[in-house]
Design an enzyme around this catalytic site. Structure first.
Site, PDB file in Angstrom:
ATOM      1  N   ASP A  34       0.863  -1.124  -0.117  1.00  0.00           N
ATOM      2  CA  ASP A  34       0.080  -0.095   0.198  1.00  0.00           C
ATOM      3  C   ASP A  34       0.772   1.213  -0.030  1.00  0.00           C
ATOM      4  O   ASP A  34       1.280   1.679   1.099  1.00  0.00           O
ATOM      5  CB  ASP A  34      -0.984   0.063   1.370  1.00  0.00           C
ATOM      6  CG  ASP A  34      -2.149  -0.784   1.191  1.00  0.00           C
ATOM      7  OD1 ASP A  34      -2.321  -1.718   2.132  1.00  0.00           O
ATOM      8  OD2 ASP A  34      -2.853  -0.852  -0.025  1.00  0.00           O
ATOM      9  N   ASP A 179     -10.571  -4.844  -1.543  1.00  0.00           N
ATOM     10  CA  ASP A 179      -9.409  -4.386  -0.726  1.00  0.00           C
ATOM     11  C   ASP A 179     -10.016  -3.485   0.460  1.00  0.00           C
ATOM     12  O   ASP A 179     -10.731  -2.356   0.136  1.00  0.00           O
ATOM     13  CB  ASP A 179      -8.441  -3.473  -1.426  1.00  0.00           C
ATOM     14  CG  ASP A 179      -7.374  -3.078  -0.599  1.00  0.00           C
ATOM     15  OD1 ASP A 179      -6.495  -2.052  -1.035  1.00  0.00           O
ATOM     16  OD2 ASP A 179      -7.104  -3.512   0.381  1.00  0.00           O
TER      17      ASP A 179
END
Ligand code: DX5
Ligand code: ZN
Length: 219
Positions: A34, A179
C-alpha cells in the site's frame, strides 16, 4: 479460484521480517504493497513501502501486488518498477482525464508490468468500463483508501456484482480484487459477488496462524 493478497500496511514495528517470513511460509498468493504519498491520501508510506518491497524481494519469490494511492503515478511507477512487481494498480481518481489513464496504462505495460485500476467507494463502477479491455485487474475499494483496520462498506458488494456481470457479458478476461475490511465474514459475500482476489491486512496480521486464515479466506 480465489487468491489472497496480504496487505503489509499494518505490520507491527520491529516484527517486519518475522512477519514477512511467516507470510511467505503461509503461502500468501501476493504481498499487497500500500503506497501512500500523503497527498492522494493523508498518510505517507512511500519510503517505508519501498524498503519493505526490496526486503521482501530478497527473501521471497512471491509476487508483489502494488497499490498506488498517489497523485504522481509516473514517478511511483519509476520508483516501484525497481522492485519488479507482478502488477501495479493506480487510482482512476488520480487521473485528470481519459488520455492520462491510457497514458498510465501504456507506461506501466512498457515497463513489462501488469496493470490494474482502482476505484474508490464513491466512484461509479461504470467509469472504469472503457479501460477494462486494456488492463489485467480492477481493484474495487471496499473502504475509503488511506488506512487499514476499517469496516467493510456493505454497499460495495452490489458494485462488485455489477462489475462481474459486465465483464462476463462482454467476455473480458480480468481479475476483480477487493480491498478493505475483508475478513472471514465479509469474504463470503464478496466472493459470491464475483471477486477473485481478496486483499486482507488486519484479518491476517492479527491471526494466530496466517496459513489457517489465508486458507479459510480462499475456501
Ligand atoms: C487501505 C489499503 C488496504 C488496507 C487493507 O487504503 O488500500 O489495502 O491496508 O487493510 P484491512 O484489511 O485491515 O482493511
Ligand atoms: Zn490496498
Amino acid at each position: 479460484m480465489v487468491e489472497v493478497s496480504t496487505s503489509i500496511l499494518s505490520v507491527k514495528k520491529g516484527e517486519e521480517s518475522k512477519t514477512f517470513f511467516a507470510l511467505e511460509k503461509a503461502k500468501t498468493d501476493y504481498f499487497h504493497i500500500d503506497v501512500m504519498d500523503g497527498n492522494f491520501v493523508e498518510k505517507d508510506t512511500y519510503q517505508k513501502m519501498l524498503e519493505y518491497s526490496s526486503y521482501i524481494k530478497r527473501i521471497s519469490n512471491l509476487p508483489l501486488d502494488v497499490h498506488l494511492m498517489v497523485n504522481d503515478i509516473k514517478k511511483a511507477v519509476d520508483d516501484f518498477i525497481a522492485v519488479d512487481p507482478n502488477i501495479i494498480t493506480f487510482h482512476l481518481e488520480a487521473c485528470k482525464n481519459e488520455e492520462e489513464v491510457f497514458e498510465n496504462i501504456k507506461y506501466i505495460k512498457e515497463n513489462n508490468c501488469k496493470v490494474g485500476i482502482s476505484v474508490k467507494p464513491n466512484t461509479n463502477i461504470e467509469e472504469v468500463y472503457k479501460y477494462l479491455p486494456y488492463i489485467h485487474m480492477c481493484l474495487v475499494m471496499t473502504v475509503e483508501p488511506g488506512k487499514g483496520g476499517q469496516n467493510y462498506l456493505s454497499e460495495m458488494t452490489e458494485k462488485v456484482s455489477r462489475l462481474k456481470k459486465y465483464i462476463d457479458e462482454n467476455n473480458i478476461e480480468i481479475d476483480i480484487e477487493v480491498d478493505g475490511g475483508i475478513n472471514l465474514r465479509t469474504a463470503e459475500e464478496v466472493k459470491k459477488a464475483g471477486a477473485n482476489i481478496l486483499v486482507a491486512g488486519t484479518a491476517i496480521l492479527n491471526a494466530v496462524d496466517y496459513k489457517v486464515i489465508i486458507d479459510e479466506l480462499k475456501s
